[in-house]
Motif scaffolding. Structure first.
Motif, short mmCIF file in Angstrom:
data_model
loop_
_atom_site.label_atom_id
_atom_site.label_comp_id
_atom_site.label_asym_id
_atom_site.label_seq_id
_atom_site.Cartn_x
_atom_site.Cartn_y
_atom_site.Cartn_z
N ASN A 8 0.82 -1.21 0.00
CA ASN A 8 0.00 0.00 0.00
C ASN A 8 0.85 1.26 0.00
O ASN A 8 1.99 1.25 0.47
CB ASN A 8 -0.88 0.04 1.26
CG ASN A 8 -1.83 -1.13 1.35
OD1 ASN A 8 -1.60 -2.08 2.09
ND2 ASN A 8 -2.90 -1.10 0.59
N ASN A 9 0.24 2.33 -0.49
CA ASN A 9 0.77 3.67 -0.28
C ASN A 9 -0.22 4.43 0.59
O ASN A 9 -1.38 4.60 0.21
CB ASN A 9 0.95 4.42 -1.61
CG ASN A 9 2.24 4.08 -2.30
OD1 ASN A 9 3.22 3.69 -1.65
ND2 ASN A 9 2.27 4.23 -3.62
N PHE A 10 0.23 4.84 1.77
CA PHE A 10 -0.61 5.62 2.69
C PHE A 10 0.40 6.29 3.62
O PHE A 10 0.73 5.80 4.68
CB PHE A 10 -1.56 4.68 3.44
CG PHE A 10 -2.77 5.35 4.07
CD1 PHE A 10 -2.89 6.73 4.14
CD2 PHE A 10 -3.80 4.57 4.59
CE1 PHE A 10 -4.01 7.33 4.71
CE2 PHE A 10 -4.93 5.16 5.16
CZ PHE A 10 -5.03 6.52 5.22
N ARG B 175 -3.56 1.90 -11.21
CA ARG B 175 -2.21 2.09 -11.77
C ARG B 175 -1.54 3.21 -10.97
O ARG B 175 -1.92 4.37 -11.05
CB ARG B 175 -2.34 2.44 -13.25
CG ARG B 175 -1.10 2.95 -14.00
CD ARG B 175 0.11 2.02 -13.91
NE ARG B 175 1.06 2.27 -15.00
CZ ARG B 175 2.04 3.18 -14.97
NH1 ARG B 175 2.21 3.95 -13.92
NH2 ARG B 175 2.86 3.29 -16.00
N CYS B 176 -0.53 2.83 -10.19
CA CYS B 176 0.22 3.82 -9.43
C CYS B 176 1.19 4.54 -10.35
O CYS B 176 1.73 3.97 -11.29
CB CYS B 176 0.97 3.15 -8.28
SG CYS B 176 1.99 4.30 -7.31
N VAL B 177 1.45 5.81 -10.04
CA VAL B 177 2.40 6.62 -10.81
C VAL B 177 3.81 6.01 -10.74
O VAL B 177 4.66 6.29 -11.59
CB VAL B 177 2.37 8.08 -10.31
CG1 VAL B 177 3.07 8.23 -8.97
CG2 VAL B 177 2.94 9.06 -11.34
N GLU B 178 4.05 5.16 -9.74
CA GLU B 178 5.35 4.49 -9.61
C GLU B 178 5.52 3.33 -10.58
O GLU B 178 6.54 2.64 -10.53
CB GLU B 178 5.52 3.95 -8.18
CG GLU B 178 5.50 5.01 -7.11
CD GLU B 178 5.26 4.43 -5.72
OE1 GLU B 178 5.82 4.97 -4.76
OE2 GLU B 178 4.51 3.45 -5.59
N TYR C 194 -3.76 8.22 -12.10
CA TYR C 194 -2.75 7.60 -11.24
C TYR C 194 -3.29 7.49 -9.82
O TYR C 194 -4.09 8.33 -9.36
CB TYR C 194 -1.45 8.40 -11.29
CG TYR C 194 -0.75 8.28 -12.63
CD1 TYR C 194 -0.36 7.01 -13.10
CD2 TYR C 194 -0.51 9.38 -13.43
CE1 TYR C 194 0.26 6.88 -14.34
CE2 TYR C 194 0.11 9.26 -14.67
CZ TYR C 194 0.49 8.00 -15.13
OH TYR C 194 1.08 7.87 -16.35
N GLY C 195 -2.84 6.42 -9.14
CA GLY C 195 -3.40 6.06 -7.85
C GLY C 195 -3.43 7.17 -6.82
O GLY C 195 -4.30 7.18 -5.95
N PHE C 196 -2.48 8.12 -6.92
CA PHE C 196 -2.44 9.15 -5.86
C PHE C 196 -3.67 10.05 -5.85
O PHE C 196 -3.94 10.71 -4.85
CB PHE C 196 -1.14 9.96 -5.91
CG PHE C 196 -0.92 10.83 -7.12
CD1 PHE C 196 -1.49 12.08 -7.22
CD2 PHE C 196 -0.09 10.40 -8.17
CE1 PHE C 196 -1.26 12.91 -8.33
CE2 PHE C 196 0.16 11.21 -9.27
CZ PHE C 196 -0.43 12.46 -9.36
N LYS C 197 -4.44 10.06 -6.98
CA LYS C 197 -5.67 10.84 -6.98
C LYS C 197 -6.74 10.21 -6.08
O LYS C 197 -7.68 10.89 -5.66
CB LYS C 197 -6.24 10.96 -8.40
CG LYS C 197 -5.36 11.68 -9.41
CD LYS C 197 -5.14 13.15 -9.13
CE LYS C 197 -6.39 14.01 -9.32
NZ LYS C 197 -6.05 15.46 -9.10
#
Ligand SMILES: Nc1nc2c(c(=O)[nH]1)N[C@H]1C(S)=C(S)[C@@H](COP(=O)(O)O)O[C@H]1N2
Ligand SMILES: [Mo]
Length: 298
Positions: A58-60, A115-118, A211-214
C-alpha cells in the motif's frame, strides 16, 4: 521519517513471507459487509489481486513510506463514528455519517485496475457508490466547477504526520465533470468486506483512469468550489505531478517511463505489461479531455 518526492521510485519485487500469515489473520478479523454489492457493467474481467496483495502492498504516507507500513501501523486509525463534511457550493452543507452517504444497500461491486504513478498496478474489487450520488445528496450549486477532498489530519492516529514532509492533510481534487463521471466512486469496502484501514477506511475515493495518488484515502471533507484545488503531490513537486494525473503511457514521468507497468502478484517472472491510455478506460473518459493538450495538462 523524512518523506520526499524521490522516495516515489519504482522498486523491485520482494517477498514478505511474514505478511502471508498476517493477511490470513486480517481476512478472519475483517468484518464482512453482509452483502457483496450489485455487480455493475463497469468492472474489468481481469483476475483481481489477492486480498493479501491488496492489503499488504500500500501507499498511505500517513502511516509511513514503506509498502508494508500501512498494514503494520494503520490499526491506530479510529473509524467509528466517522463523519465527512460536505461544504462550499452546495445547498445542504453539513457533516454526514458514512452510512448516510454510502448506505450498504446501495453498494455496487466495481472491479477496477489501479495504476500507481510508480509504475506498478493491481486489480481491486471495490464496494462503493458513484460519487455523483453522494454529491446529489448535498445539492451541487450551479457555479461549482471543482471538488476538493481532504484526508484526516491527526498525528496522534497517523504517525507519518509527525514528519512535516507533506503539508498535511493530504489533499486531492477533481474537475466537477470528472467527479460526476459514473466510473468515479466512493468506496467503503473491498472483497465484500469493510475497507481495511490501510486501504483508506472508512471511506476513500477511487478514480480508476488516473494515477493512484488521486484516489485519496480516509476522506473527512468534500468541498465544492469554483477554483481548481491544490493537491498534495502538485504542491510537493509540480514538475512531476500535475492536477490531472490521467494515466498516459505517452507522457513519461521526468524520472521514469510510464509506457509499461509491473502487475503486483504476477510473480517474479511475470514481466511487465503495456500501460493503457487512461488505464484502459479511454472509451468511457476520453471525451472529458477533448481538445486538451495532455502533455501540458499532465
Ligand atoms: N490520504 C492518502 N491517500 C492516498 C495516499 C496517501 O499516501 N495518503 N496514497 C495514494 C497512492 S500513491 C496510491 S497508489 C493509492 C494506493 O491505494 P491502495 O493502497 O489502497 O492500493 O492511494 C492513494 N491515496
Ligand atoms: Mo501511487
Amino acid at each position: 521519517m523524512k518523506l520526499n518526492w524521490s522516495d516515489v521510485t519504482p522498486e523491485a519485487d520482494f517477498l514478505n513471507r511474514r505478511s502471508f500469515l498476517a493477511a490470513g489473520l486480517a481476512m478472519l478479523a475483517t468484518p464482512a459487509l453482509g452483502l457483496s454489492g450489485k455487480p455493475s457493467g463497469f468492472s474489468t474481467d481481469e483476475k483481481p489481486n489477492s486480498f493479501e496483495d491488496i492489503t499488504h502492498y500500500n501507499n498511505f504516507y500517513e502511516f509511513g513510506t514503506g509498502k508494508t507500513d500501512p498494514a503494520e501501523y494503520a490499526g491506530s486509525l479510529k473509524t467509528a463514528g466517522w463523519q465527512v463534511a460536505i461544504d462550499g457550493m452546495v445547498d445542504k452543507p453539513g457533516r454526514y455519517g458514512v452510512e448516510d452517504l454510502v448506505p450498504d444497500s446501495a453498494l455496487e461491486e466495481r472491479i477496477y485496475r489501479l495504476r500507481c504513478v510508480e509504475a506498478w498496478s493491481m486489480v481491486i474489487p471495490w464496494l462503493g457508490v458513484p460519487l455523483a450520488s453522494v454529491l446529489a445528496k448535498a445539492g451541487v450549486q450551479p457555479g461549482a466547477k471543482h471538488v476538493a477532498f481532504r484526508t484526516l489530519e491527526d498525528p496522534a492516529q497517523m504517525p507519518g504526520q509527525r514528519s512535516r514532509s507533506i503539508d498535511w492533510p493530504y489533499r486531492e481534487g477533481l474537475r466537477l465533470d470528472e467527479a460526476m463521471h459514473p466510473l468515479t466512486i466512493l468506496a467503503t469496502g473491498l472483497y465484500g468486506k469493510v475497507l481495511p484501514n490501510q486501504n483508506g477506511a472508512p471511506i476513500r475515493l477511487v478514480v480508476p483512469w488516473k494515477y493512484g495518488f488521486k484516489s485519496i484515502k480516509s476522506v473527512v471533507s468534500i468541498t465544492l468550489t469554483d477554483k481548481q484545488p491544490q493537491t498534495s503531490w502538485q504542491m510537493l513537486q509540480p514538475s512531476e505531478y500535475g492536477f490531472y494525473a490521467n494515466v498516459n503511457p505517452q507522457v513519461d514521468h521526468p524520472r521514469w517511463s510510464q509506457a509499461t507497468e509491473r502487475r503486483i502478484g504476477a510473480g517474479l517472472f511475470g514481466g511487465r505489461q503495456d500501460t493503457l491510455m487512461f488505464n484502459g478506460y479511454a472509451d468511457q473518459v476520453a471525451d472529458l479531455y477533448a481538445g486538451m493538450d495532455l502533455r501540458k495538462n499532465y
